[in-house]
Design an enzyme around this catalytic site. Structure first.
Site, PDB file in Angstrom:
ATOM      1  N   HIS A 102      78.979  16.268  36.943  1.00 50.16           N
ATOM      2  CA  HIS A 102      79.833  15.153  37.063  1.00 50.16           C
ATOM      3  C   HIS A 102      78.874  13.777  37.297  1.00 50.16           C
ATOM      4  CE1 HIS A 102      83.945  13.329  38.647  1.00 50.16           C
ATOM      5  NE2 HIS A 102      83.772  13.099  37.587  1.00 50.16           N
ATOM      6  N   HIS A 108      79.474  25.913  41.989  1.00 51.95           N
ATOM      7  CA  HIS A 108      80.330  24.642  42.478  1.00 51.95           C
ATOM      8  C   HIS A 108      79.469  23.238  42.563  1.00 51.95           C
ATOM      9  CE1 HIS A 108      83.999  22.943  44.739  1.00 51.95           C
ATOM     10  NE2 HIS A 108      82.762  22.196  45.568  1.00 51.95           N
ATOM     11  N   GLU A 109      78.675  23.285  43.466  1.00 50.37           N
ATOM     12  CA  GLU A 109      77.949  22.164  43.446  1.00 50.37           C
ATOM     13  C   GLU A 109      77.148  21.780  42.368  1.00 50.37           C
ATOM     14  OE1 GLU A 109      78.385  20.628  46.245  1.00 50.37           O
ATOM     15  OE2 GLU A 109      79.342  22.141  47.192  1.00 50.37           O
ATOM     16  N   HIS A 155      79.730  19.552  40.547  1.00 51.61           N
ATOM     17  CA  HIS A 155      79.668  18.218  41.085  1.00 51.61           C
ATOM     18  C   HIS A 155      78.570  17.364  40.496  1.00 51.61           C
ATOM     19  CE1 HIS A 155      82.706  17.924  44.046  1.00 51.61           C
ATOM     20  NE2 HIS A 155      82.263  19.131  44.883  1.00 51.61           N
TER      21      HIS A 155
END
Length: 683
Positions: free
Chosen positions: A480, A473-474, A477
Site C-alpha cells: 500500500h 498481512h504486513e 500494508h
C-alpha cells in the site's frame, strides 16, 4: 556545521540516515531545531500578503515540516524496534512537547483562516479531484484538532492532548517492560514434555539471545511472551501447570500492582478522551472517533459485530465438543480452562484431520515465504525486489530490498525486520520512513516489522501458518505504501480512513493460502521436497477449524473497545468493567480475548485504533468480497483484475473516498457473505 548527524543531510543509500552514528542524545536538539523551523514555515504561510490559493496555502502546508517529518519517522521507528533505556527517556521527555507543537499548528488562527476560506470556495476554485480531496482532508484535520474551539477550550484541548501523549508513551513502555520481565525457563526434559523440535529450537535460541547459558550441564530453553513462542507453547506443552503460568503472564500484562501497572493509566486515558470528545460537542469518544470513518456510527459497528457474534458462539460450541472429546481421550478429568484450550484443540485437530503443526512447519521457512510474498507481488503488480545486503539498517536483523517496477525503474526501498528481541515492542506492523509524493519528488521507504521466534544457529526460522499470514498481512500494508502514486504526501499510502487501511493488508493474506503458491514455495527445509498434495489437502481442510474460538476472541476485544469508548465518563475500575462487559455478552470463560485493556496497545499506545479495533472485521468484509473478483475471473493472478486493484486500491492512497474507491474496483458496494463463508460461519 553541526556535528549532530540528525541535523546534517542524510547521505545514505536512498536517503537513509546514518544509523550507526545516531545516539539518543542527538534527538532533543534535532527536534528543537526542526520544531522551530516548522513554526517559522507555518507563520510564513499564514502571514503571506497574497490571497490564499491552493498552491500558496494547502500545497505549501503539505510540503512544510520536512525535517520534522523525517525525524519523527526515524524516532518512532527506533522507539518501537530498537529502543533502549536512554531512548525511552528521550521519548518520555519529547511526548508532551511534540503533542503541544501539533496542537499549535492545527490551532494556528492565521493558517486556519486561509484554509477555511479556500474550503468555503472549493466549488469555485477549479480544483482537480486530488487537490479537492487534499483541501477537504486538511480542513477536516484542523477541525478535528480543535481549530474552531473558543480560546479557553483551545488551551484545555492542547493540555489534554499533551497529557495523552505522555500517558500513551508510559503505557507502551510498561507493556514492553512487562513482556521483557517474563521468562519461563525450561531446563529439564519433564519441563519440555510435549514440545516439538521446532519449538525447542526456538526456545533454546531465545535463551541464547538473552545471554542464558547452561544449567547443571543441560541447555536452557526460554518461553517469552512473544506470540511466536507463547502460542505454540500453549498448544504443545504437556505440563498443564506451566501452561497456566505462561497463560497468566500473557493475559496479565499491565494488570498488576508493580511498576508496569497500566490500570490507572487506562482509566486516565479514557477520561481524557471523553473530555476531548465533549470539547468537540460529542457525547462520548466513540462518536468523535467514528465521525471520520467508513462506519460513521456506533450502530453500524455494532451491527457488524453482532452479525458474527452468534454464528461464532455456535461454531465455538461445536469446537468445544471436539476439544472435550480430546480431553476425554487423554484421560483428563479437570474442567476445561483457558490454558487448556489450545493444547486440546491441537489434539482434536490432529485426530480429526490427521494434521500435526509440527509436520507442517518444516515446509514454511521464513526465507521461502518471503520469496513467495515477493513473487505474488511480481505476478500481480509487476514489482521486482532486489536484495541489498550492503545497505545497513538500524539493527543487524534489518534486510533491505530495492523495489523496481515492471520497466526496471527504481520505485522505492523495502526494509524488513522479522525477529523478536527485548528492544522491540510486540506485535507486527508497517511504517514508513519516507512517504511517496510526486510534489515532493519522494519515493517511498517502507518498513515491515514482525516478531518471529528466530531459528537455532545454522537452521532456518520456521513459521506457523498463522506466522505466514502475518508476514503477508504486513507486506500488504507495505505494498500500500510502495505502490502509492499520488501528488501530495498527506494523501499518500496508508494515510487512509482507519477502517479502510486494513483492506490492502488483509486482502494480500489470501494469496499465501493459494495452492499454486504453496506448491511452489512451501518446500521442506531439509529435503527441498514440495509440500505433499495429501498434506496440503489436510491444511486446507483444517483451515476453518478453530475459527469460532478465534472470531470470539477478536470480536470480544472489539466489543470491549467500543463499550469503553462509548462511556461518557471513564469507568472507576477498567478491569471490572471489562469483565462485566464480557459477562453481558456471555463470552465462554475458556475463550478469553485477544487483548485485555491493560495491554491493549492498539487502543492505549496511541489513539490510532481507539474505538476502532472493529476495523479488522470491517476490512475483512471488503477483502473477502474483493478477492472474490479474482475467483470470479477464474485466476487469482488475473491481470485485468490486478490492474484495477492497483489503480483503485493500492495506488490511490487517500486521494479517493474509500467507498467510491471500492465501488470502482468491484462495481458495487461490498456484501458480508464472503467474509462469513471464509470464516466458516455461514450456516
Amino acid at each position: 556545521m553541526s556535528t549532530n548527524p540528525l541535523l546534517q543531510d542524510w547521505a545514505g543509500p536512498h536517503g537513509l540516515p546514518p544509523f550507526a552514528d545516531i545516539r539518543p542524545a542527538h534527538f532533543q536538539p534535532a527536534f528543537d531545531a526542526a520544531l522551530a523551523e516548522h513554526r517559522a514555515e507555518i507563520d510564513a504561510i499564514a502571514a503571506q500578503a497574497e490571497a490564499p490559493s491552493f498552491a500558496n496555502t494547502v500545497a505549501a502546508f503539505d510540503a512544510s515540516g520536512r525535517r520534522l517529518t523525517r525525524l519523527e519517522h526515524l524516532f518512532y521507528t527506533l522507539t518501537a524496534s530498537a529502543t533502549s533505556p536512554e531512548l525511552q527517556a528521550v521519548q518520555r521527555a519529547l511526548a508532551a512537547p511534540l503533542a503541544a507543537h501539533s496542537s499549535a499548528v492545527y490551532m494556528h488562527a492565521g493558517l486556519f483562516a486561509r484554509i477555511e476560506a479556500l474550503f468555503e470556495q472549493r466549488e469555485r476554485l477549479g480544483l482537480g479531484a486530488e487537490q479537492r480531496r487534499l483541501l477537504e482532508r486538511v480542513h477536516l484535520d484542523f477541525l478535528r484538532a480543535g481549530a474552531r474551539l473558543a480560546p479557553e477550550a483551545k488551551a484545555r484541548y492542547a493540555a489534554v492532548m499533551s497529557r495523552l501523549a505522555e500517558l500513551n508513551t508510559r503505557f507502551a513502555q510498561n507493556v514492553l517492560a512487562a513482556e521483557n520481565g517474563y521468562q519461563l525457563r525450561l531446563a529439564t526434559e519433564d519441563e519440555l514434555a510435549g514440545l516439538p523440535d521446532f519449538l525447542r529450537a526456538a526456545a533454546r535460541q531465545a535463551a541464547v539471545d538473552r545471554g542464558l547459558g547452561e544449567v547443571d550441564g543441560g541447555s536452557v530453553h526460554v518461553i517469552t511472551l512473544s506470540r511466536s513462542l507463547i502460542v505454540p507453547f500453549l498448544s504443545f506443552s504437556a505440563r498443564r501447570d506451566l501452561r497456566e503460568q505462561a497463560w497468566r503472564a500473557w493475559v496479565g500484562r499491565g494488570d498488576d500492582t508493580g511498576a508496569t501497572d497500566n490500570r490507572a493509566i487506562c482509566r486516565e486515558i479514557l477520561a481524557l478522551r471523553a473530555e476531548q470528545a465533549r470539547l468537540h460537542g460529542h457525547a462520548c469518544y466513540a462518536d468523535y472517533a467514528l465521525e471520520d470513518t467508513m462506519a460513521r456510527s456506533q450502530g453500524a459497528v455494532m451491527r457488524l459485530l453482532e452479525c458474527v457474534w452468534q454464528p461464532a458462539l455456535a461454531a465455538q460450541a461445536r469446537e468445544r465438543e471436539a476439544v472435550q472429546g480430546a480431553m476425554a481421550a487423554a484421560g483428563a478429568t479437570h474442567a476445561l480452562a483457558p490454558w487448556d484450550w489450545r493444547f486440546y484443540a491441537e489434539q482434536a485437530k490432529r485426530a480429526r484431520f490427521e494434521l500435526d503443526e509440527a509436520e507442517v512447519k518444516p515446509y514454511f521457512s521464513l526465507d521461502r515465504m518471503v520469496a513467495a510474498m515477493f513473487d505474488c507481488a511480481s505476478r500481480l503488480f509487476g514489482l521486482q525486489f532486489k536484495a541489498r545486503p550492503d545497505i545497513a539498517g538500524y539493527h543487524p536483523d534489518v534486510r533491505a530490498y530495492e523495489v523496481l517496477d515492471a520497466a526496471g525503474r527504481l520505485s522505492g526501498l523495502f526494509l524488513q525486520d522479522n525477529f523478536a528481541r527485548p528492544t522491540k515492542r510486540s506485535g507486527a506492523w508497517m511504517n514508513a520512513l519516507r512517504n511517496q509524493s510526486r510534489a515532493l519528488g519522494t519515493t517511498p521507504v517502507i518498513l515491515n516489522n514482525n516478531n518471529f521466534a528466530r531459528g537455532a544457529a545454522g537452521e532456518p526460522t520456521l513459521l506457523s501458518f498463522d506466522d505466514v499470514r502475518t508476514l503477508f498481512h504486513e507486506f500488504g500494508h507495505g505494498l500500500h505504501g510502495l505502490l502509492s502514486d499520488v501528488e501530495h504526501e498527506r494523501l499518500s499510502g496508508t494515510q487512509v480512513l482507519r477502517d479502510f487501511v486494513e483492506l490492502p493488508s488483509q486482502l494480500y493474506e489470501h494469496w499465501m493460502a493459494e495452492p499454486q503458491v504453496l506448491k511452489t514455495f512451501a518446500r521442506h527445509w531439509q529435503t527441498d521436497e514440495p509440500l505433499p498434495d495429501a498434506l496440503l489437502a489436510k491444511v486446507q481442510a483444517a483451515r476453518q477449524f478453530g475459527q469460532g474460538y478465534e472470531t470470539l476472541r477478536y470480536t470480544a476485544s472489539a466489543i470491549v473497545d467500543m463499550a469503553a469508548h462509548a462511556l461518557p465518563e471513564a469507568p472507576e475500575d477498567v478491569v471490572a468493567f471489562e469483565a462485566e462487559t464480557l459477562a453481558r455478552w456471555k463470552l465462554p470463560p475458556e475463550v478469553g480475548v485477544n487483548h485485555r485493556l491493560t495491554h491493549f496497545q492498539h487502543l492505549f499506545s496511541s489513539a490510532g485504533y481507539a474505538a476502532g479495533y472493529y476495523v479488522y472485521l470491517w476490512a475483512e468484509v471488503l477483502d473477502c468480497d474483493a478477492f472474490d473478483a479474482f475467483v470470479e475471473a477464474g485466476d487469482v493472478f488475473d491481470a485485468g483484475v490486478a490492474a484495477r486493484l492497483r489503480e483503485c486500491i493500492y495506488s490511490s492512497g487517500n486521494s479517493r473516498e474509500p467507498g467510491e474507491a471500492f465501488r470502482s474496483f468491484r462495481g458495487r458496494d461490498p456484501v458480508v457473505e464472503p467474509m462469513l463463508k471464509d470464516r466458516g460461519l455461514l450456516v
